[in-house]
Design a protein around this motif. Structure first.
Motif, short mmCIF file in Angstrom:
data_model
loop_
_atom_site.label_atom_id
_atom_site.label_comp_id
_atom_site.label_asym_id
_atom_site.label_seq_id
_atom_site.Cartn_x
_atom_site.Cartn_y
_atom_site.Cartn_z
N PRO A 274 -6.74 -2.58 1.20
CA PRO A 274 -5.92 -2.87 2.38
C PRO A 274 -6.64 -3.79 3.35
N LYS A 275 -5.89 -4.26 4.34
CA LYS A 275 -6.53 -5.04 5.41
C LYS A 275 -6.96 -4.15 6.57
N MET B 99 0.83 -1.19 0.00
CA MET B 99 0.00 0.00 0.00
C MET B 99 0.87 1.26 0.00
N GLN C 252 3.83 -2.22 3.54
CA GLN C 252 4.28 -3.55 3.16
C GLN C 252 3.44 -4.64 3.82
N GLU C 253 2.72 -4.25 4.88
CA GLU C 253 1.83 -5.19 5.57
C GLU C 253 0.38 -5.02 5.12
N ASN C 254 0.21 -4.28 4.01
CA ASN C 254 -1.12 -4.05 3.44
C ASN C 254 -2.00 -3.19 4.35
#
Length: 253
Positions: free
Chosen positions: A34-35, A2, A152-154
């Protein structure tokens, strides 16, 4: 991965009126999945970084007046995430930035107007974060920098504000932008493209028409936070103007 975003929230009416800008927000939301979302809003000011740790559903705050009744019927029942809020506090702590929690405050219109257009189902966890408009730009950038890597972790980081935001100088009904407003945003874009943070941090004295564009910095500082949290070259995603001077410049980092 993201990007980090700086998005203009402009008038609250964007929650109920369809326009080229709301179409852009809808398309952006469909593109970015995204999460979870972390959003710094110009409408929540605290001296110390304050992180929403709401468990359950946020209240929708109508922090404006004089608008149509329809706008006050809009609800954005997003869920909070105490787990993500705790993660943010740890990241701030590692960067030497004091941060506290708020478990009660709802989503203000700096957050829900944008999110209602991007993610209308309100099905993503949201953590809202305050701003302190009186910190220097370098400190605002460091607040964002502490969150580098979340993309990088969404996890989507958004700075919600406006670059040119002077309500005393809006011209109701005007469709063409004022030259001075264009010059200010042109300067910002040029400095970002050159990665000239030194000039950007000194925008008050170096940018053309800075005092007119940013009479008070609460809507401007989310730009530095988004910039600090990003890891990509700045890109202009959208640009338009309402009432002659109100900027809808949106950027990705």
């Amino acid at each position: 991965m993201m990007p980090s975003l700086f998005l203009a929230h402009g008038s609250p009416m964007l929650a109920i009126e369809n326009s080229e800008y709301t179409d852009f927000l809808g398309n952006l939301g469909r593109k970015l999945q995204p999460k979870a979302i972390v959003i710094f809003t110009a409408h929540w000011e605290e001296e110390q970084v304050t992180i929403s740790s709401v468990e359950g559903t946020y209240e929708t705050i109508y922090d404006f007046y004089g608008f149509p009744d329809e706008l006050y019927q809009v609800s954005y029942p997003a869920k909070g995430s105490p787990e993500l809020a705790g993660r943010l506090q740890n990241l701030f702590d590692q960067a030497g930035i004091l941060a506290q929690f708020d478990a009660k405050r709802g989503l203000d219109h700096g957050s829900w107007t944008l999110l209602s257009r991007m993610y209308p189902n309100a099905d993503l966890p949201v953590v809202q974060v305050s701003v302190n408009p009186f910190l220097p730009p370098e400190k605002q950038y460091q607040i964002g920098e502490a969150l580098q890597g979340l993309g990088q972790e969404n996890i989507l980081v958004i700075g919600s504000g406006v670059t040119v935001h002077n309500l005393r100088m809006v011209n109701w009904g005007q469709t063409e932008p004022e030259e001075w407003a264009l010059q200010f945003d042109d300067w910002l874009i040029e400095q970002m493209e050159k990665s000239n943070r030194e000039n950007l941090f000194q925008y008050e004295t170096k940018a053309p028409n800075a005092k007119a564009a940013v009479p008070r910095p609460e809507h401007f500082v989310p730009l530095f936070i988004a910039m600090g949290s990003g890891q990509s070259k700045p890109a202009v995603l959208y640009r338009s103007y309402e009432y002659g001077t109100l900027s809808y410049l949106c950027l990705a980092f």
